[in-house]
Each structure stands twice: as structure tokens, then as C-alpha cells.
Write a protein that holds these residues in place. Structure first.
Motif, mmCIF file in Angstrom:
data_model
loop_
_atom_site.group_PDB
_atom_site.id
_atom_site.type_symbol
_atom_site.label_atom_id
_atom_site.label_comp_id
_atom_site.label_asym_id
_atom_site.label_seq_id
_atom_site.Cartn_x
_atom_site.Cartn_y
_atom_site.Cartn_z
ATOM 1 N N ALA A 267 21.272 109.320 -75.488
ATOM 2 C CA ALA A 267 21.576 110.531 -76.256
ATOM 3 C C ALA A 267 21.628 111.712 -75.307
ATOM 4 O O ALA A 267 20.781 111.849 -74.428
ATOM 5 C CB ALA A 267 20.520 110.758 -77.329
ATOM 6 N N ILE A 268 22.634 112.568 -75.483
ATOM 7 C CA ILE A 268 22.754 113.804 -74.720
ATOM 8 C C ILE A 268 22.576 114.950 -75.713
ATOM 9 O O ILE A 268 23.386 115.104 -76.626
ATOM 10 C CB ILE A 268 24.131 113.939 -74.036
ATOM 11 C CG1 ILE A 268 24.511 112.657 -73.307
ATOM 12 C CG2 ILE A 268 24.139 115.137 -73.095
ATOM 13 C CD1 ILE A 268 23.640 112.328 -72.143
ATOM 14 N N LYS A 269 21.530 115.733 -75.540
ATOM 15 C CA LYS A 269 21.244 116.790 -76.505
ATOM 16 C C LYS A 269 21.068 118.126 -75.773
ATOM 17 O O LYS A 269 20.284 118.220 -74.834
ATOM 18 C CB LYS A 269 19.982 116.457 -77.304
ATOM 19 C CG LYS A 269 20.108 115.140 -78.080
ATOM 20 C CD LYS A 269 18.909 114.870 -78.954
ATOM 21 C CE LYS A 269 19.113 113.590 -79.762
ATOM 22 N NZ LYS A 269 17.984 113.329 -80.683
ATOM 23 N N VAL A 270 21.811 119.135 -76.210
ATOM 24 C CA VAL A 270 21.759 120.468 -75.599
ATOM 25 C C VAL A 270 21.090 121.426 -76.585
ATOM 26 O O VAL A 270 21.519 121.529 -77.737
ATOM 27 C CB VAL A 270 23.170 120.963 -75.235
ATOM 28 C CG1 VAL A 270 23.092 122.332 -74.575
ATOM 29 C CG2 VAL A 270 23.861 119.962 -74.312
ATOM 30 N N TRP A 271 20.049 122.102 -76.121
ATOM 31 C CA TRP A 271 19.292 123.045 -76.952
ATOM 32 C C TRP A 271 19.510 124.463 -76.434
ATOM 33 O O TRP A 271 19.767 124.662 -75.243
ATOM 34 C CB TRP A 271 17.793 122.721 -76.891
ATOM 35 C CG TRP A 271 17.425 121.382 -77.474
ATOM 36 C CD1 TRP A 271 17.733 120.155 -76.963
ATOM 37 C CD2 TRP A 271 16.677 121.144 -78.656
ATOM 38 N NE1 TRP A 271 17.226 119.168 -77.754
ATOM 39 C CE2 TRP A 271 16.567 119.736 -78.811
ATOM 40 C CE3 TRP A 271 16.076 121.976 -79.609
ATOM 41 C CZ2 TRP A 271 15.879 119.153 -79.868
ATOM 42 C CZ3 TRP A 271 15.396 121.394 -80.666
ATOM 43 C CH2 TRP A 271 15.304 120.006 -80.798
ATOM 44 N N ASP A 272 19.364 125.450 -77.324
ATOM 45 C CA ASP A 272 19.473 126.844 -76.887
ATOM 46 C C ASP A 272 18.111 127.433 -76.548
ATOM 47 O O ASP A 272 18.004 128.595 -76.166
ATOM 48 C CB ASP A 272 20.179 127.701 -77.942
ATOM 49 C CG ASP A 272 19.490 127.663 -79.293
ATOM 50 O OD1 ASP A 272 18.365 127.114 -79.374
ATOM 51 O OD2 ASP A 272 20.070 128.175 -80.264
ATOM 52 N N GLN A 273 17.044 126.617 -76.689
ATOM 53 C CA GLN A 273 15.692 127.038 -76.325
ATOM 54 C C GLN A 273 14.877 125.785 -76.029
ATOM 55 O O GLN A 273 15.371 124.668 -76.175
ATOM 56 C CB GLN A 273 15.042 127.827 -77.462
ATOM 57 C CG GLN A 273 14.969 127.058 -78.763
ATOM 58 C CD GLN A 273 14.437 127.919 -79.903
ATOM 59 O OE1 GLN A 273 13.919 129.001 -79.675
ATOM 60 N NE2 GLN A 273 14.571 127.440 -81.115
ATOM 61 N N ASN A 274 13.625 125.952 -75.603
ATOM 62 C CA ASN A 274 12.796 124.794 -75.288
ATOM 63 C C ASN A 274 12.693 123.866 -76.497
ATOM 64 O O ASN A 274 12.326 124.316 -77.598
ATOM 65 C CB ASN A 274 11.383 125.239 -74.881
ATOM 66 C CG ASN A 274 11.383 125.934 -73.542
ATOM 67 O OD1 ASN A 274 12.423 126.332 -73.040
ATOM 68 N ND2 ASN A 274 10.208 126.083 -72.957
ATOM 69 N N PRO A 275 12.980 122.575 -76.331
ATOM 70 C CA PRO A 275 12.878 121.635 -77.447
ATOM 71 C C PRO A 275 11.426 121.239 -77.705
ATOM 72 O O PRO A 275 10.544 121.501 -76.878
ATOM 73 C CB PRO A 275 13.693 120.438 -76.958
ATOM 74 C CG PRO A 275 13.544 120.472 -75.474
ATOM 75 C CD PRO A 275 13.496 121.932 -75.107
ATOM 76 N N PRO A 276 11.156 120.594 -78.834
ATOM 77 C CA PRO A 276 9.788 120.141 -79.127
ATOM 78 C C PRO A 276 9.293 119.170 -78.058
ATOM 79 O O PRO A 276 10.047 118.363 -77.535
ATOM 80 C CB PRO A 276 9.934 119.447 -80.485
ATOM 81 C CG PRO A 276 11.190 120.008 -81.077
ATOM 82 C CD PRO A 276 12.095 120.290 -79.920
ATOM 83 N N GLU A 277 8.014 119.259 -77.740
ATOM 84 C CA GLU A 277 7.398 118.396 -76.737
ATOM 85 C C GLU A 277 7.132 116.998 -77.326
ATOM 86 O O GLU A 277 6.519 116.882 -78.388
ATOM 87 C CB GLU A 277 6.081 119.016 -76.266
ATOM 88 C CG GLU A 277 5.212 118.114 -75.418
ATOM 89 C CD GLU A 277 5.890 117.758 -74.104
ATOM 90 O OE1 GLU A 277 5.928 116.566 -73.774
ATOM 91 O OE2 GLU A 277 6.386 118.676 -73.430
#
Length: 302
Positions: free
Chosen positions: A4-14
Motif C-alpha cells: 500500500a502507498i499512502k500519502v498523508w498531509d500530516q503525521n499519520p497515526p502511530e
């Protein structure tokens, strides 16, 4: 494999605890806006569109059955890459979490984790940063003990060679630059011969340049370029087509590793050239230990 390639606009959940292996890095996406994913023994690289910019990248994997290779004809490992805007420096990256074959907490890979964004790929080829291991890291990838300064400086495929033969890798790293260059040339020639590529002109041109101590010509100016040439060369394709279907992938793999050995042998740093060329020359061979023994007897006498 599932990725999976996932791009976030902020820090993702740990969620590091849900994965067996986690590696963090900082990555610059060029103006062409592409993240390229590729892995030997070949196949078409997969391109993922990502906006240009600097990203913090987290690579997670789980479901492993062997260290350093698939360990099965149907490996069930699952991978995820998450990217988000980089707001920290490489010094702020967390330590690597590395899986070992002795782990007993390996998660069962969930193919659904990759979801609709999944893509058949294995490792980013656009990761320019590889932070040095700290004393707190898991040294399993170096053969079970901390790397020497020489091995750490060589980097690249040095950990992989340590998994095959840590003592030999150390001996190569400690040898003189002239010896390292000789080992690199021997490894490349041996790999090319065993892959039946000696009569392929563009491969011979690369070998000649290596022997003449000059810069390697294209496509040996990069691993990706050399591997792609193997896959697209019409003569080599016809050669593989004549092999039994069950042997075609094996033949392609050997050719890919052979040109990788030659490309690596031309590295500026002689230690890296020797370690990388040796790894690629022996890793996909049924006589790995025999070849490593030849290097020991030819170049590293006690």
C-alpha cells in the motif's frame, strides 16, 4: 506481493507495534512527481504519482518467513509505505525496527491491509538517504553483531553479504583497495560467465571498461538501467524464451544479478565495489559457498 502507498498531509497515526519491520527515512520527490518501485529478479517497475516535495517516509513490512529472501515460492509478506510532509531532519528519525528469523511475534499478514491502493512492488528505488545504524539498532542484518566501521562505511549490500558470510565480508572490507578492486573484477567476470552473458556485446563492453579501469558505459551507469537492459534486450528475451518455462525466471534472475555485479564493480569506493559485486555474484547461485571459498583462497590468504 501486496504493498500500500499512502500519502498523508500530516503525521499519520502511530502503529509501529502492528508491524514486524519499520524503517524511516527522508525522501525528496523530484519535479516529475513519481515514486518508482522495483525489485530483482526483474519485471516492469511500478510508478506511483506523488506530488513533488520533501517527505518523511515510513516503510513497514510483516508476514515474513525468511531473512534476506522470500523463503517461499508464495511468500505472504505485506508492505506499506506512508509519506507525509517532512518537518524534521534525518537526525530525528526513530531507530529501525528489524525482524529476525528468531522472532516469535510475527504478525499474520493481512492482504486487505493494502486495500485498493495496493501495487505489486517491493522497495523504493528513489530513497537517497540511509541513516547510519545506531548502537541501539537490531544488528541481525549484519550477521548478528555490530558492524565494523569499515562495513558501515561501505553500506549498500554489505549487510546482505554479512548474512551469507560475515567473516568474509569483514575480510573484504579490511583488505587493501587494490585487493578490493581485484575481487570486484573477479566477481563481475564470474557472474557474467555463469549467466552466459559473455558473448553479449554490450555486456562485454562493460567488462572491458572495468578491466581498463575507466568509467563503465551505459547501461552500467546505474543498477536500474542495467537491469532494464537485460529485460528489454531482444536477443536475451529470445534466449530465455527457448528455455523451459520453469527455468525462465531463474535465467532472468541470474542475468539481472550478473549485470548488477558488473555495475557495482565500477563503484568509486573500492570496498563498496568489492562487497556489492561479490554479493550480486553469489546470492542467486546454487554454489554460493563454493564461490565465496574461491574468493577467500584467491584473494584473502591467511
Amino acid at each position: 506481493m501486496q504493498m500500500a502507498i499512502k500519502v498523508w498531509d500530516q503525521n499519520p497515526p502511530e502503529d509501529r507495534g502492528d508491524w514486524d519491520q519499520v524503517v524511516d527515512l527522508v525522501l525528496d520527490i523530484d519535479q516529475d512527481g513519481s515514486l518508482l518501485l522495483d525489485s530483482p529478479p526483474g519485471g516492469e517497475p511500478h510508478q506511483v504519482t506523488v506530488d513533488p516535495g520533501r517527505y518523511r517516509v515510513e516503510v513497514c513490512g510483516r508476514g515474513f518467513v525468511a531473512l534476506g529472501w522470500p523463503g517461499s515460492t508464495e511468500p505472504r509478506d505485506t508492505w506499506r509505505i506512508r509519506l507525509w510532509p517532512a518537518t524534521s531532519t534525518t537526525d530525528d528519525l526513530p531507530p529501525r525496527k528489524l525482524w529476525t528469523e528468531t522472532d516469535t511475534t510475527t504478525s499474520n499478514a493481512d492482504p486487505a491491509e493494502a486495500g485498493p491502493e495496493s501495487t505489486p512492488a517491493s522497495a523504493s528505488r528513489t530513497t537517497p538517504h540511509d541513516p547510519a545504524l545506531s548502537p541501539d539498532d537490531d544488528f541481525a542484518i549484519w550477521g548478528g553483531k555490530p558492524p565494523t566501521a569499515e562495513l558501515l562505511a561501505a553500506g549498500s549490500m554489505a549487510p546482505n553479504l554479512c548474512l551469507l558470510d560475515r567473516a568474509l565480508a569483514e575480510a573484504i572490507a579490511f583488505s587493501s583497495p587494490d585487493t578490493q578492486r581485484s575481487i570486484a573484477r573477479w566477481a563481475a567476470r564470474t557472474a557474467i560467465e555463469r549467466a552466459d552473458l559473455s558473448t553479449t556485446q554490450w555486456v562485454q563492453d562493460g567488462l572491458n571498461a572495468l578491466e581498463e579501469h575507466v568509467a563503465l558505459p551505459a547501461p552500467f551507469d546505474g543498477l536500474f538501467n542495467a537491469r532494464q537492459r537485460v529485460e528489454t534486450d531482444s536477443a536475451l528475451r529470445r534466449l530465455r524464451a527457448r528455455a523451459k518455462p520453469a527455468l525462465r525466471n531463474q535465467q532472468l534472475a541470474r542475468q539481472v544479478f550478473a549485470v548488477s555485479s558488473l555495475t557495482s564493480a565500477g563503484a568509486d569506493d573500492p570496498a563498496r565495489a568489492a562487497l556489492d559485486a561479490t554479493y550480486y555474484a553469489v546470492v542467486d547461485d546454487e554454489n554460493t559457498q563454493v564461490l565465496l571459498g574461491e574468493i577467500r583462497s584467491k584473494f584473502l590468504p591467511r
